[in-house]
Write an enzyme that holds these catalytic residues in place. Sequence first.
Site, PDB file in Angstrom:
ATOM      1  CB  SER A 128      -0.757   0.143   1.363  1.00 21.19           C
ATOM      2  OG  SER A 128      -1.436   1.208   1.534  1.00 21.19           O
ATOM      3  CE1 TYR A 152      -3.803  -2.654   5.678  1.00 18.97           C
ATOM      4  CE2 TYR A 152      -3.057  -0.201   5.290  1.00 18.97           C
ATOM      5  CZ  TYR A 152      -3.510  -1.464   4.794  1.00 18.97           C
ATOM      6  OH  TYR A 152      -3.594  -1.793   3.705  1.00 18.97           O
ATOM      7  CE  LYS A 156      -1.392  -4.512   3.216  1.00 18.41           C
ATOM      8  NZ  LYS A 156      -1.917  -5.809   2.750  1.00 18.41           N
TER       9      LYS A 156
HETATM   10  P1  NAD Z   1     -11.149  -6.701   1.333  1.00 15.63           P
HETATM   11  O1  NAD Z   1     -11.332  -6.533   2.823  1.00 15.63           O
HETATM   12  O2  NAD Z   1     -12.308  -5.989   0.665  1.00 15.63           O
HETATM   13  O3  NAD Z   1     -10.616  -8.025   1.152  1.00 15.63           O
HETATM   14  C1  NAD Z   1      -9.766  -8.762   1.910  1.00 15.63           C
HETATM   15  C2  NAD Z   1     -10.120 -10.056   1.838  1.00 15.63           C
HETATM   16  O4  NAD Z   1      -9.302 -11.039   2.531  1.00 15.63           O
HETATM   17  C3  NAD Z   1     -11.488 -10.404   2.289  1.00 15.63           C
HETATM   18  O5  NAD Z   1     -12.409 -11.065   1.468  1.00 15.63           O
HETATM   19  C4  NAD Z   1     -11.527 -11.049   3.698  1.00 15.63           C
HETATM   20  O6  NAD Z   1     -12.554 -11.915   3.972  1.00 15.63           O
HETATM   21  C5  NAD Z   1     -10.061 -11.982   3.399  1.00 15.63           C
HETATM   22  N1  NAD Z   1      -9.444 -12.296   4.635  1.00 15.63           N
HETATM   23  C6  NAD Z   1      -8.881 -11.377   5.399  1.00 15.63           C
HETATM   24  N2  NAD Z   1      -8.345 -12.105   6.386  1.00 15.63           N
HETATM   25  C7  NAD Z   1      -8.127 -13.462   5.957  1.00 15.63           C
HETATM   26  C8  NAD Z   1      -7.642 -14.649   6.370  1.00 15.63           C
HETATM   27  N3  NAD Z   1      -6.846 -14.714   7.578  1.00 15.63           N
HETATM   28  N4  NAD Z   1      -7.856 -15.920   5.653  1.00 15.63           N
HETATM   29  C9  NAD Z   1      -8.534 -15.734   4.430  1.00 15.63           C
HETATM   30  N5  NAD Z   1      -8.963 -14.637   4.291  1.00 15.63           N
HETATM   31  C10 NAD Z   1      -8.937 -13.486   4.902  1.00 15.63           C
HETATM   32  O7  NAD Z   1     -10.123  -5.590   1.043  1.00 15.63           O
HETATM   33  P2  NAD Z   1      -9.458  -4.982  -0.111  1.00 15.63           P
HETATM   34  O8  NAD Z   1      -9.876  -3.445  -0.126  1.00 15.63           O
HETATM   35  O9  NAD Z   1      -9.920  -6.048  -1.275  1.00 15.63           O
HETATM   36  O10 NAD Z   1      -8.012  -5.390   0.051  1.00 15.63           O
HETATM   37  C11 NAD Z   1      -7.249  -6.289  -0.445  1.00 15.63           C
HETATM   38  C12 NAD Z   1      -5.857  -6.092   0.157  1.00 15.63           C
HETATM   39  O11 NAD Z   1      -5.098  -5.042  -0.610  1.00 15.63           O
HETATM   40  C13 NAD Z   1      -5.547  -6.007   1.481  1.00 15.63           C
HETATM   41  O12 NAD Z   1      -4.274  -6.779   1.800  1.00 15.63           O
HETATM   42  C14 NAD Z   1      -5.275  -4.597   1.732  1.00 15.63           C
HETATM   43  O13 NAD Z   1      -4.516  -4.179   2.708  1.00 15.63           O
HETATM   44  C15 NAD Z   1      -4.589  -4.090   0.325  1.00 15.63           C
HETATM   45  N6  NAD Z   1      -4.635  -2.521  -0.023  1.00 15.63           N
HETATM   46  C16 NAD Z   1      -6.009  -2.145  -0.105  1.00 15.63           C
HETATM   47  C17 NAD Z   1      -6.257  -0.878  -0.263  1.00 15.63           C
HETATM   48  C18 NAD Z   1      -7.583  -0.354  -0.430  1.00 15.63           C
HETATM   49  O14 NAD Z   1      -7.719   0.918  -0.710  1.00 15.63           O
HETATM   50  N7  NAD Z   1      -8.864  -0.984  -0.694  1.00 15.63           N
HETATM   51  C19 NAD Z   1      -5.165   0.050  -0.589  1.00 15.63           C
HETATM   52  C20 NAD Z   1      -4.015  -0.522  -0.246  1.00 15.63           C
HETATM   53  C21 NAD Z   1      -3.738  -1.998  -0.021  1.00 15.63           C
HETATM   54  C1  UD1 Z   2      -6.376   5.707   3.652  1.00 14.48           C
HETATM   55  C2  UD1 Z   2      -5.523   5.014   4.803  1.00 14.48           C
HETATM   56  C3  UD1 Z   2      -4.351   4.334   4.209  1.00 14.48           C
HETATM   57  C4  UD1 Z   2      -4.866   3.232   3.208  1.00 14.48           C
HETATM   58  C5  UD1 Z   2      -5.383   4.157   2.124  1.00 14.48           C
HETATM   59  C6  UD1 Z   2      -6.072   3.366   0.990  1.00 14.48           C
HETATM   60  C7  UD1 Z   2      -6.087   6.439   6.746  1.00 14.48           C
HETATM   61  C8  UD1 Z   2      -5.409   7.164   7.977  1.00 14.48           C
HETATM   62  N1  UD1 Z   2      -4.994   5.992   5.721  1.00 14.48           N
HETATM   63  O1  UD1 Z   2      -5.475   6.748   2.962  1.00 14.48           O
HETATM   64  O2  UD1 Z   2      -3.465   3.688   5.067  1.00 14.48           O
HETATM   65  O3  UD1 Z   2      -3.532   2.841   2.468  1.00 14.48           O
HETATM   66  O4  UD1 Z   2      -6.790   4.676   2.826  1.00 14.48           O
HETATM   67  O5  UD1 Z   2      -6.855   2.301   1.534  1.00 14.48           O
HETATM   68  O6  UD1 Z   2      -7.206   6.016   6.898  1.00 14.48           O
HETATM   69  N2  UD1 Z   2     -11.524  12.227   3.621  1.00 14.48           N
HETATM   70  C9  UD1 Z   2     -12.455  13.058   4.183  1.00 14.48           C
HETATM   71  N3  UD1 Z   2     -13.874  12.406   4.755  1.00 14.48           N
HETATM   72  C10 UD1 Z   2     -13.708  11.292   4.966  1.00 14.48           C
HETATM   73  C11 UD1 Z   2     -12.914  10.221   4.511  1.00 14.48           C
HETATM   74  C12 UD1 Z   2     -11.635  10.903   3.767  1.00 14.48           C
HETATM   75  O7  UD1 Z   2     -12.186  14.332   3.867  1.00 14.48           O
HETATM   76  O8  UD1 Z   2     -14.799  10.714   5.392  1.00 14.48           O
HETATM   77  C13 UD1 Z   2     -10.425  12.712   3.003  1.00 14.48           C
HETATM   78  C14 UD1 Z   2      -9.032  12.283   3.752  1.00 14.48           C
HETATM   79  O9  UD1 Z   2      -8.710  13.514   4.732  1.00 14.48           O
HETATM   80  C15 UD1 Z   2      -8.097  12.406   2.637  1.00 14.48           C
HETATM   81  C16 UD1 Z   2      -8.871  11.830   1.385  1.00 14.48           C
HETATM   82  O10 UD1 Z   2     -10.326  12.121   1.708  1.00 14.48           O
HETATM   83  O11 UD1 Z   2      -7.643  13.725   2.343  1.00 14.48           O
HETATM   84  C17 UD1 Z   2      -8.496  10.296   1.182  1.00 14.48           C
HETATM   85  O12 UD1 Z   2      -8.829   9.706   2.371  1.00 14.48           O
HETATM   86  P1  UD1 Z   2      -8.982   8.070   2.405  1.00 14.48           P
HETATM   87  O13 UD1 Z   2      -9.933   7.679   1.227  1.00 14.48           O
HETATM   88  O14 UD1 Z   2      -9.372   7.672   3.678  1.00 14.48           O
HETATM   89  O15 UD1 Z   2      -7.762   7.681   2.051  1.00 14.48           O
HETATM   90  P2  UD1 Z   2      -5.963   7.733   2.394  1.00 14.48           P
HETATM   91  O16 UD1 Z   2      -6.164   8.947   3.612  1.00 14.48           O
HETATM   92  O17 UD1 Z   2      -5.265   8.004   1.377  1.00 14.48           O
END
Ligand code: NAD
Ligand code: UD1
Length: 349
Positions: A128, A152, A156
Site C-alpha cells: 500500500s 496496519y 505491510k
Molecule cells: P477486502 O477486505 O475487501 O478484502 C480482503 C479479503 O481478505 C476479504 O475477503 C477477507 O474476508 C479476506 N481475509 C482477511 N483475512 C483473511 C484470512 N486470515 N484468511 C482468509 N481470508 C482472509 O480488502 P481489499 O480492499 O480488497 O484489500 C485487499 C488487500 O489490498 C488487503 O491486503 C489490503 O490491505 C490491500 N490494500 C487495499 C487498499 C484499498 O484501498 N482497498 C489499499 C492498499 C492496499
Molecule cells: C487511507 C489509509 C491508508 C490506506 C489508504 C488506501 C488512513 C489514515 N489511511 O488513506 O492507510 O493505504 O486509505 O486504503 O485511514 N476524507 C475526508 N472525509 C472522509 C474520508 C476521507 O475528507 O470521510 C479525506 C482524507 O482526509 C484524505 C482523502 O479524503 O484527504 C482520502 O482519504 P481516504 O480515502 O481515507 O484515503 P487515505 O487517507 O489516502
Amino acid sequence: MKVVLVTGGAGYIGSHTVLQLLLAGFKVVVVDNLNNSSEVAMHRVRELAGEFGSNLSVNMVDLRDRAALEEIFASTQFDAVIHFAGLKAVGESVQKPLLYYNNNLIGTITLLEVMAAHGCKKLVFSSSATVYGWPKQVPCTEESPLSALNPYGRTKLSIEEMCRDIYQADSEWKMILLRYFNLVGAHPSGYIGEDPHGIPNNLMPYVQQVAVGRRAALTVFGNDYNTVDGTGVRDYIHIIDLADGHVAALRKLDDPNIGCEVYNLGTGKGTSVLEMVKAFEKVSGKKIPLVMAGRRPGDAEIVYASTEKAERELNWKAKYSIEDMCRDLWNWASKNPYGYQSQDSTKQS
Ligand code: NAD
Ligand code: UD1
C-alpha cells in the site's frame, strides 16, 4: 492453462482481479474466510466471466489454517499466488493491534511456508501507499523513504521486508510487491463493487453512502492544507486498472530476470477531496452535503505516485479517468445501495 491461487479473492480488489484473470484465460482458486466479504461476490464474478466462469473454485478457508492450506496445495500445482487476504482498517488496527499482527503476519508467514514446501515460489503481494507515510516529496517513487504510522502500515512494511529477506536467502523466489494508491469504482456492469462493513473509513465509499441516503453528509477532514482548495490530495485509481495491473504483474513473474521487485499502482495524478466530490455530483446528479472539520490525525497533505516504473517494466498504464471512476461507483451504488445485501440488486448494465 496457468493456475493461480488468490487469497482474499472474495474481497473488493480480489473479486475484480479474479474476474480479469478468468477473462485473461487463467484458472483461479480462491482462499477466503469471508471475514470482510460475501460469497455473493464470487457467484457474480462467475456469471460475469461467462464461459470462463467454470475455471473458478472457491475455498472458505482461513489462511492461518495450515492443514487446510496444505490440502489445497497438495491437490493443485499452482503457477503463482496473488496474496490479498488481510485486514485493512487503519483505525481498527490502532485499537486492536494484536488482531492485525496475528491475521496479517501469521496469515502471510503460513502462506509463504506452505508455498515453499510445495515448490511454488512466485508471489504477487498487496502492499500500500501507506508505506510512504507522510511523503516529504511527491510523486512517491519506489525508492522514496518508507515509514509506517500505524499497526496496519507496519504489517505491510514488515511483509515487504520479509519478502526481501526471503529472496535474499533463496533467489528461486520471484516476488512482486504492488503498492496501491487510492482505489475507486466498480466493474462497469455495476454487478460487483466495494461493500465495506460498518462506517466507511475511506472517502469515496462514504460519499457513495451519502448519495444513496445511508448517511447525512460527508465530513471533510481539513480544508487548510497547502493544496488547490485546501483539502487533501490523493492519487485515485479505477479498480479495473488496478486489477489489470495484477494480470501484468503475473506475466512479469515469468521474466527470468525478476527477483523481488516493487511497483506503484496509481495514475500519477493528484485530485483533492472537493474535486472528487464535484466529479461524483456531476455524474450522479446527487448533491453531497458537506461538513467542514479539522484534519484527521495521521493524514498526509498530498500523496501521489510516480508510475514510470510500472509503465516501463510491467507494460501497464492506468487508462480510466476520475469521471469514469465516479460513474462506475455510482452505477454500482445505485443498483446495490446496501451492497451485496441489497434485496433489489439485479444484473443490469
Ligand atoms: P477486502 O477486505 O475487501 O478484502 C480482503 C479479503 O481478505 C476479504 O475477503 C477477507 O474476508 C479476506 N481475509 C482477511 N483475512 C483473511 C484470512 N486470515 N484468511 C482468509 N481470508 C482472509 O480488502 P481489499 O480492499 O480488497 O484489500 C485487499 C488487500 O489490498 C488487503 O491486503 C489490503 O490491505 C490491500 N490494500 C487495499 C487498499 C484499498 O484501498 N482497498 C489499499 C492498499 C492496499
Ligand atoms: C487511507 C489509509 C491508508 C490506506 C489508504 C488506501 C488512513 C489514515 N489511511 O488513506 O492507510 O493505504 O486509505 O486504503 O485511514 N476524507 C475526508 N472525509 C472522509 C474520508 C476521507 O475528507 O470521510 C479525506 C482524507 O482526509 C484524505 C482523502 O479524503 O484527504 C482520502 O482519504 P481516504 O480515502 O481515507 O484515503 P487515505 O487517507 O489516502
